[in-house]
Design a protein around this motif. Sequence first.
Motif, PDB file in Angstrom:
ATOM      1  N   ALA A  68      63.121  11.269  98.045  1.00  0.00           N
ATOM      2  CA  ALA A  68      63.911  11.354  99.275  1.00  0.00           C
ATOM      3  C   ALA A  68      65.051  12.350  99.118  1.00  0.00           C
ATOM      4  CB  ALA A  68      64.458   9.969  99.634  1.00  0.00           C
ATOM      5  N   LEU A  69      65.672  12.367  97.942  1.00  0.00           N
ATOM      6  CA  LEU A  69      66.773  13.293  97.681  1.00  0.00           C
ATOM      7  C   LEU A  69      66.277  14.738  97.658  1.00  0.00           C
ATOM      8  CD1 LEU A  69      69.799  13.458  97.113  1.00  0.00           C
ATOM      9  CD2 LEU A  69      69.296  13.171  94.670  1.00  0.00           C
ATOM     10  N   VAL A  70      65.102  14.942  97.082  1.00  0.00           N
ATOM     11  CA  VAL A  70      64.513  16.286  97.025  1.00  0.00           C
ATOM     12  C   VAL A  70      64.214  16.802  98.439  1.00  0.00           C
ATOM     13  CG1 VAL A  70      62.406  17.518  96.379  1.00  0.00           C
ATOM     14  CG2 VAL A  70      63.594  16.135  94.692  1.00  0.00           C
ATOM     15  N   TYR A  71      63.605  15.965  99.266  1.00  0.00           N
ATOM     16  CA  TYR A  71      63.329  16.384 100.654  1.00  0.00           C
ATOM     17  C   TYR A  71      64.625  16.665 101.413  1.00  0.00           C
ATOM     18  CZ  TYR A  71      58.405  15.033 100.148  1.00  0.00           C
ATOM     19  OH  TYR A  71      57.102  14.954  99.758  1.00  0.00           O
ATOM     20  N   LYS A  72      65.638  15.847 101.171  1.00  0.00           N
ATOM     21  CA  LYS A  72      66.935  16.025 101.836  1.00  0.00           C
ATOM     22  C   LYS A  72      67.554  17.368 101.474  1.00  0.00           C
ATOM     23  CE  LYS A  72      71.384  13.648 102.460  1.00  0.00           C
ATOM     24  NZ  LYS A  72      72.219  12.482 102.016  1.00  0.00           N
ATOM     25  N   ARG A  73      67.269  17.851 100.267  1.00  0.00           N
ATOM     26  CA  ARG A  73      67.821  19.128  99.798  1.00  0.00           C
ATOM     27  C   ARG A  73      66.940  20.323 100.207  1.00  0.00           C
ATOM     28  NH1 ARG A  73      71.454  16.023  99.096  1.00  0.00           N
ATOM     29  NH2 ARG A  73      72.614  15.582  97.162  1.00  0.00           N
ATOM     30  N   ASN A  74      66.031  20.082 101.141  1.00  0.00           N
ATOM     31  CA  ASN A  74      65.177  21.151 101.675  1.00  0.00           C
ATOM     32  C   ASN A  74      64.310  21.801 100.593  1.00  0.00           C
ATOM     33  OD1 ASN A  74      64.104  22.798 103.710  1.00  0.00           O
ATOM     34  ND2 ASN A  74      65.621  24.409 103.350  1.00  0.00           N
ATOM     35  N   ILE A  75      63.715  20.953  99.755  1.00  0.00           N
ATOM     36  CA  ILE A  75      62.774  21.406  98.729  1.00  0.00           C
ATOM     37  C   ILE A  75      61.380  20.953  99.145  1.00  0.00           C
ATOM     38  CG2 ILE A  75      62.088  21.170  96.310  1.00  0.00           C
ATOM     39  CD1 ILE A  75      65.135  20.590  95.750  1.00  0.00           C
ATOM     40  N   LYS A  76      60.442  21.877  99.192  1.00  0.00           N
ATOM     41  CA  LYS A  76      59.081  21.557  99.660  1.00  0.00           C
ATOM     42  C   LYS A  76      58.222  21.032  98.512  1.00  0.00           C
ATOM     43  CE  LYS A  76      58.952  25.042 103.366  1.00  0.00           C
ATOM     44  NZ  LYS A  76      60.207  25.774 103.131  1.00  0.00           N
ATOM     45  N   ILE A  77      57.328  20.094  98.823  1.00  0.00           N
ATOM     46  CA  ILE A  77      56.365  19.572  97.849  1.00  0.00           C
ATOM     47  C   ILE A  77      54.973  19.646  98.464  1.00  0.00           C
ATOM     48  CG2 ILE A  77      55.625  17.614  96.443  1.00  0.00           C
ATOM     49  CD1 ILE A  77      58.456  16.534  96.532  1.00  0.00           C
ATOM     50  N   LEU A  78      54.032  20.203  97.729  1.00  0.00           N
ATOM     51  CA  LEU A  78      52.622  20.201  98.124  1.00  0.00           C
ATOM     52  C   LEU A  78      51.847  19.360  97.114  1.00  0.00           C
ATOM     53  CD1 LEU A  78      52.024  23.933  99.149  1.00  0.00           C
ATOM     54  CD2 LEU A  78      52.453  21.969 100.641  1.00  0.00           C
ATOM     55  N   ASN A  79      51.176  18.324  97.599  1.00  0.00           N
ATOM     56  CA  ASN A  79      50.401  17.432  96.738  1.00  0.00           C
ATOM     57  C   ASN A  79      48.930  17.815  96.722  1.00  0.00           C
ATOM     58  OD1 ASN A  79      52.879  15.749  97.712  1.00  0.00           O
ATOM     59  ND2 ASN A  79      52.121  14.673  95.927  1.00  0.00           N
ATOM     60  N   ASN A  80      48.196  17.223  95.782  1.00  0.00           N
ATOM     61  CA  ASN A  80      46.761  17.499  95.615  1.00  0.00           C
ATOM     62  C   ASN A  80      46.490  18.969  95.336  1.00  0.00           C
ATOM     63  OD1 ASN A  80      45.628  14.949  95.782  1.00  0.00           O
ATOM     64  ND2 ASN A  80      45.554  14.970  98.017  1.00  0.00           N
ATOM     65  N   ILE A  81      47.398  19.604  94.626  1.00  0.00           N
ATOM     66  CA  ILE A  81      47.256  21.018  94.265  1.00  0.00           C
ATOM     67  C   ILE A  81      47.263  21.132  92.743  1.00  0.00           C
ATOM     68  CG2 ILE A  81      48.211  23.338  94.456  1.00  0.00           C
ATOM     69  CD1 ILE A  81      47.293  22.215  97.133  1.00  0.00           C
ATOM     70  N   THR A  82      46.166  21.576  92.172  1.00  0.00           N
ATOM     71  CA  THR A  82      46.071  21.766  90.730  1.00  0.00           C
ATOM     72  C   THR A  82      46.287  23.231  90.379  1.00  0.00           C
ATOM     73  OG1 THR A  82      44.515  19.931  90.481  1.00  0.00           O
ATOM     74  CG2 THR A  82      44.579  21.546  88.702  1.00  0.00           C
ATOM     75  N   VAL A  83      47.267  23.508  89.546  1.00  0.00           N
ATOM     76  CA  VAL A  83      47.510  24.877  89.083  1.00  0.00           C
ATOM     77  C   VAL A  83      46.510  25.194  87.983  1.00  0.00           C
ATOM     78  CG1 VAL A  83      49.161  26.430  87.989  1.00  0.00           C
ATOM     79  CG2 VAL A  83      49.950  24.786  89.711  1.00  0.00           C
ATOM     80  N   GLU A  84      45.744  26.258  88.179  1.00  0.00           N
ATOM     81  CA  GLU A  84      44.690  26.629  87.227  1.00  0.00           C
ATOM     82  C   GLU A  84      45.111  27.766  86.304  1.00  0.00           C
ATOM     83  OE1 GLU A  84      41.405  27.474  89.813  1.00  0.00           O
ATOM     84  OE2 GLU A  84      40.865  25.351  90.023  1.00  0.00           O
ATOM     85  N   ASP A  85      45.976  28.655  86.784  1.00  0.00           N
ATOM     86  CA  ASP A  85      46.369  29.790  85.944  1.00  0.00           C
ATOM     87  C   ASP A  85      47.707  30.345  86.413  1.00  0.00           C
ATOM     88  OD1 ASP A  85      45.701  31.723  83.809  1.00  0.00           O
ATOM     89  OD2 ASP A  85      45.754  33.169  85.449  1.00  0.00           O
ATOM     90  N   ILE A  86      48.491  30.814  85.455  1.00  0.00           N
ATOM     91  CA  ILE A  86      49.777  31.439  85.738  1.00  0.00           C
ATOM     92  C   ILE A  86      49.826  32.755  84.976  1.00  0.00           C
ATOM     93  CG2 ILE A  86      52.278  31.241  85.427  1.00  0.00           C
ATOM     94  CD1 ILE A  86      51.954  28.207  85.613  1.00  0.00           C
ATOM     95  N   SER A  87      50.068  33.850  85.671  1.00  0.00           N
ATOM     96  CA  SER A  87      50.113  35.161  85.007  1.00  0.00           C
ATOM     97  C   SER A  87      51.230  36.009  85.592  1.00  0.00           C
ATOM     98  CB  SER A  87      48.766  35.897  85.163  1.00  0.00           C
ATOM     99  OG  SER A  87      48.425  36.017  86.537  1.00  0.00           O
ATOM    100  N   GLN A  88      51.863  36.781  84.721  1.00  0.00           N
ATOM    101  CA  GLN A  88      53.005  37.593  85.133  1.00  0.00           C
ATOM    102  C   GLN A  88      52.534  38.963  85.599  1.00  0.00           C
ATOM    103  OE1 GLN A  88      56.409  37.302  82.564  1.00  0.00           O
ATOM    104  NE2 GLN A  88      57.205  39.304  83.160  1.00  0.00           N
ATOM    105  N   HIS A  89      53.048  39.399  86.760  1.00  0.00           N
ATOM    106  CA  HIS A  89      52.746  40.719  87.297  1.00  0.00           C
ATOM    107  C   HIS A  89      54.055  41.376  87.700  1.00  0.00           C
ATOM    108  CE1 HIS A  89      48.343  40.155  87.471  1.00  0.00           C
ATOM    109  NE2 HIS A  89      48.644  38.897  87.722  1.00  0.00           N
ATOM    110  N   GLY A  90      54.609  42.179  86.814  1.00  0.00           N
ATOM    111  CA  GLY A  90      55.881  42.820  87.079  1.00  0.00           C
ATOM    112  C   GLY A  90      56.996  41.804  87.191  1.00  0.00           C
ATOM    113  N   SER A  91      57.676  41.810  88.306  1.00  0.00           N
ATOM    114  CA  SER A  91      58.792  40.885  88.501  1.00  0.00           C
ATOM    115  C   SER A  91      58.357  39.575  89.158  1.00  0.00           C
ATOM    116  CB  SER A  91      59.872  41.553  89.371  1.00  0.00           C
ATOM    117  OG  SER A  91      59.332  41.844  90.652  1.00  0.00           O
ATOM    118  N   GLN A  92      57.057  39.402  89.349  1.00  0.00           N
ATOM    119  CA  GLN A  92      56.535  38.198  89.998  1.00  0.00           C
ATOM    120  C   GLN A  92      55.551  37.464  89.093  1.00  0.00           C
ATOM    121  OE1 GLN A  92      57.101  37.018  93.570  1.00  0.00           O
ATOM    122  NE2 GLN A  92      58.933  38.130  92.929  1.00  0.00           N
ATOM    123  N   VAL A  93      55.390  36.175  89.355  1.00  0.00           N
ATOM    124  CA  VAL A  93      54.383  35.371  88.662  1.00  0.00           C
ATOM    125  C   VAL A  93      53.292  35.008  89.656  1.00  0.00           C
ATOM    126  CG1 VAL A  93      53.944  33.267  87.353  1.00  0.00           C
ATOM    127  CG2 VAL A  93      56.157  34.413  87.155  1.00  0.00           C
TER     128      VAL A  93
END
Length: 372
Positions: free
Chosen positions: A183-208
Motif C-alpha cells: 500500500a505504501l509503494v502504491y501511495k508513492r506512485n511506484i508501479k508494479i507488474l505481476n506475473n512477469i518473469t525476467v528472462e535476460d538483462i543486458s547492457q546497451h550503452g547507457s540503458q539496460v
Amino acid sequence: MNLSYWEIKSWLTDVDFTVVGSGIVGLNCALSLRKRFPKAAILILEKGVLPQGASTKNAGFACFGSLSELIDDLENHPPEEVLQLVKQRIAGLQLMRTTLGDKAIGYQELGGYELFLKSDEELYATCLHQRDEVNKLLHPLFKAPVFSLKENSFHFNHIKEHYSFNPFEGQIDTGKMMTSLLALVYKRNIKILNNITVEDISQHGSQVQIKTDHFEFSSSKVFIATNGFASQLLNESVQPARAQVLITQPIKNLPIKGTFHLDRGYYYFRNIENRILLGGGRNLDFKGEETTDFNQTALIQNKLEELLKTIILPNTPFKIDHRWTGIMGIGTTKKPIVKQLNDHVFCGVRLGGMGVAIGSLVGKELADLLDG
C-alpha cells in the motif's frame, strides 16, 4: 503480449529504475529510491501473482538468531562479524517497524524460546556452557543479558526441563506487513507488474535491455532483489533453500505464546490466532531442498506432523488446515550480497533465512548503491 500504445507509453517508456522482485527487499529498495528521486519513473516486476519467494510465506519471526544458531555462527565467523550480523538484523527490524508502524504489521514482543530435545545432550550442554559468552558478546547492543533459562511452562514433551529464553524476540503478521508495504509503494506512485518473469538483462550503452516472458523494454538502472531465485539471473553464490510450513485449524484455549526454535533452528513454530504454525525440516534432505520447486515432500511433512503429536501438542487433538512452501536464498556465509554488478545493474540477495529481520535494511542498502 499484445500491448497497446497506451500501455507501452504509460508503463514501459522512459523507465528510470526497474526493480526485479516485489518482496521485502524489492519494495524497500523502491521506497528508498523514491525518497531520493521524487520524480523518477520506478517500475517493479514480479514473477508471481503475489511476491513469489519467501516474503509472503515466512513464519513471521522478528528474530536475530537463537542461542544455538549464534553459537554455530561463532564457529564459522569471527565474533566481530557475528556481532555485526546481529546488529544488522536489529537495525533491519527497527527500520521495518519505523517504516510501517507496529500496529500495521501486528508486531508483538512476546519473547523467543529455544527448546532442546532430551536426546540432544551435547547441544544442550554446549548452549549452557557458552550462554554467558554469547550474552557478553551481545551486551553492547542490548545493555542486558539476552539469553536466560526458563522452565518448561508450556508442557512440551520430550525436551529438556529448561528453555533458552530471549525477551527481545518478537513476531509479526506477515500478511499485514506485506499488504502495508505494498500500500505504501502504491501511495508513492511506484508501479508494479505481476506475473512477469525476467528472462535476460543486458547492457546497451547507457540503458539496460530487459527481456521478459511477455515483452522487452529498457531502463536506466536495474535492481535485482530475487533472493532465492537469484541464480536464474546472477552468477553469484546464492543457493535456493525451500522451507516447508503447515498450520493447524484453530485450537481452543491454546496457551502457547511467543516464538519457538527447535533443533538448532531447523524447526520453528508459534501461535497465530490460536493455531500452531510449524515449519522447517530442511536438514532432513539438504540436497533435495536446494530447489525453487514449491511442492511439499512426504518426508518433511510427516516429520512436522510427528513433532506436533509428540512434542508440541502431545495431549491436544489437532487437524492440519493448510500447507505451503517458501524459497529462501542461502550461501556459505550469513552475510547478504549487496553489490553493484556493472554501471547500471545492482543486486541485493542471499538473506539467509533472515528476510523479515534484514529485508528492509538490505532494500535500503541496495538503493543506496546508486550514486546521485
